[in-house]
Scaffold this motif. Structure first.
Motif, short mmCIF file in Angstrom:
data_model
loop_
_atom_site.label_atom_id
_atom_site.label_comp_id
_atom_site.label_asym_id
_atom_site.label_seq_id
_atom_site.Cartn_x
_atom_site.Cartn_y
_atom_site.Cartn_z
N ARG A 123 29.03 55.32 10.73
CA ARG A 123 28.23 55.25 9.50
C ARG A 123 27.10 54.23 9.55
N THR A 124 27.26 53.10 10.24
CA THR A 124 26.20 52.11 10.27
C THR A 124 25.04 52.51 11.17
N GLU A 125 25.24 53.53 12.02
CA GLU A 125 24.18 54.00 12.90
C GLU A 125 23.36 55.12 12.27
N ALA A 126 23.78 55.58 11.12
CA ALA A 126 23.13 56.73 10.49
C ALA A 126 21.73 56.43 9.97
N PHE A 127 21.45 55.17 9.73
CA PHE A 127 20.14 54.78 9.20
C PHE A 127 19.55 53.67 10.06
N ALA A 128 19.42 53.96 11.35
CA ALA A 128 18.92 52.97 12.30
C ALA A 128 17.40 52.83 12.25
N SER A 129 16.70 53.92 11.91
CA SER A 129 15.24 53.85 11.87
C SER A 129 14.76 53.32 10.53
N GLU A 130 13.67 52.61 10.57
CA GLU A 130 13.12 52.03 9.34
C GLU A 130 12.71 53.10 8.32
N PRO A 131 12.11 54.24 8.74
CA PRO A 131 11.77 55.27 7.75
C PRO A 131 13.00 55.81 7.00
N SER A 132 14.11 56.01 7.70
CA SER A 132 15.31 56.52 7.02
C SER A 132 15.89 55.46 6.09
N LYS A 133 15.83 54.19 6.48
CA LYS A 133 16.29 53.11 5.60
C LYS A 133 15.46 53.07 4.32
N GLN A 134 14.14 53.15 4.47
CA GLN A 134 13.25 53.11 3.31
C GLN A 134 13.49 54.30 2.39
N GLU A 135 13.69 55.47 2.98
CA GLU A 135 13.92 56.67 2.18
C GLU A 135 15.25 56.59 1.44
N LEU A 136 16.29 56.05 2.08
CA LEU A 136 17.57 55.91 1.40
C LEU A 136 17.47 54.87 0.28
N ARG A 137 16.80 53.76 0.54
CA ARG A 137 16.61 52.76 -0.53
C ARG A 137 15.90 53.38 -1.72
N ALA A 138 14.83 54.13 -1.46
CA ALA A 138 14.09 54.78 -2.55
C ALA A 138 15.00 55.76 -3.31
N PHE A 139 15.82 56.51 -2.58
CA PHE A 139 16.75 57.45 -3.22
C PHE A 139 17.73 56.71 -4.12
N LEU A 140 18.30 55.62 -3.60
CA LEU A 140 19.28 54.86 -4.39
C LEU A 140 18.63 54.23 -5.62
N TYR A 141 17.41 53.68 -5.48
CA TYR A 141 16.70 53.13 -6.63
C TYR A 141 16.49 54.20 -7.69
N THR A 142 16.08 55.38 -7.26
CA THR A 142 15.83 56.49 -8.18
C THR A 142 17.09 56.90 -8.91
N GLU A 143 18.19 57.02 -8.18
CA GLU A 143 19.46 57.44 -8.79
C GLU A 143 19.95 56.41 -9.81
N VAL A 144 19.83 55.13 -9.49
CA VAL A 144 20.26 54.08 -10.42
C VAL A 144 19.34 54.06 -11.64
N SER A 145 18.03 54.17 -11.42
CA SER A 145 17.07 54.16 -12.52
C SER A 145 17.28 55.33 -13.46
N ALA A 146 17.66 56.48 -12.91
CA ALA A 146 17.89 57.68 -13.73
C ALA A 146 19.24 57.63 -14.44
N GLY A 147 20.07 56.66 -14.08
CA GLY A 147 21.37 56.52 -14.72
C GLY A 147 22.43 57.48 -14.20
N VAL A 148 22.20 58.07 -13.03
CA VAL A 148 23.17 59.01 -12.48
C VAL A 148 24.03 58.38 -11.37
N MET A 149 23.77 57.09 -11.08
CA MET A 149 24.59 56.36 -10.12
C MET A 149 24.70 54.92 -10.63
N GLU A 150 25.91 54.38 -10.53
CA GLU A 150 26.12 52.99 -10.92
C GLU A 150 25.44 52.05 -9.93
N LEU A 151 24.93 50.95 -10.44
CA LEU A 151 24.29 49.94 -9.60
C LEU A 151 25.26 49.45 -8.53
N GLU A 152 26.51 49.22 -8.90
CA GLU A 152 27.51 48.75 -7.94
C GLU A 152 27.73 49.75 -6.81
#
Length: 124
Positions: free
Chosen positions: A52-81
């Motif tokens: 699992r820790t190797e799944a986001f080794a490239s910087e573009p995939s890390k940035q895209e996942l961060r953006a996805f998580l921010y969006t989900e939390v902001s929309a209220g469909v995922m808990e911040l924790e």
């Protein structure tokens, strides 16, 4: 929690922390999506490939996942924790650094000077 990205996310789905759609989105964002889709469903979690820790080794995939998580939390469909757990487990670092982190600057200061003699006893 499982060692592969697939099993880790499946555990979060079974706990009700994320939805099947969110799991699918995260798998699609990962570096494994373009390389080998069989990595997602490995039966043997002990193999290094697909860990699992190797799944986001490239910087573009890390940035895209961060953006996805921010969006989900902001929309209220995922808990911040939950987003923080995902980010931490997948080696992305903290999504929402503690507001008090500026107050921790003293931890970066050198130790205070003291006078010692003999066996390291402090002189008053």
């Amino acid at each position: 929690m499982g060692n592969t990205l697939e099993s880790f996310l499946s555990d979060l789905v079974s706990l009700g922390d994320i939805t099947v759609e969110q799991k699918s989105s995260i798998l699609t964002i990962s570096d494994f999506a373009s390389s080998n889709s069989n990595v997602f469903s490995q039966a043997d979690d002990s193999e290094n490939e697909g860990y699992r820790t190797e799944a986001f080794a490239s910087e573009p995939s890390k940035q895209e996942l961060r953006a996805f998580l921010y969006t989900e939390v902001s929309a209220g469909v995922m808990e911040l924790e939950t987003a923080e757990i995902i980010s931490s487990t997948l080696s992305l670092g903290a999504l929402y650094p503690d507001e008090n982190s500026e107050g921790l600057a003293f931890l970066q200061q050198p130790p205070a000077v003291a006078s010692y003699s003999g066996e390291g006893n402090v002189i008053r």
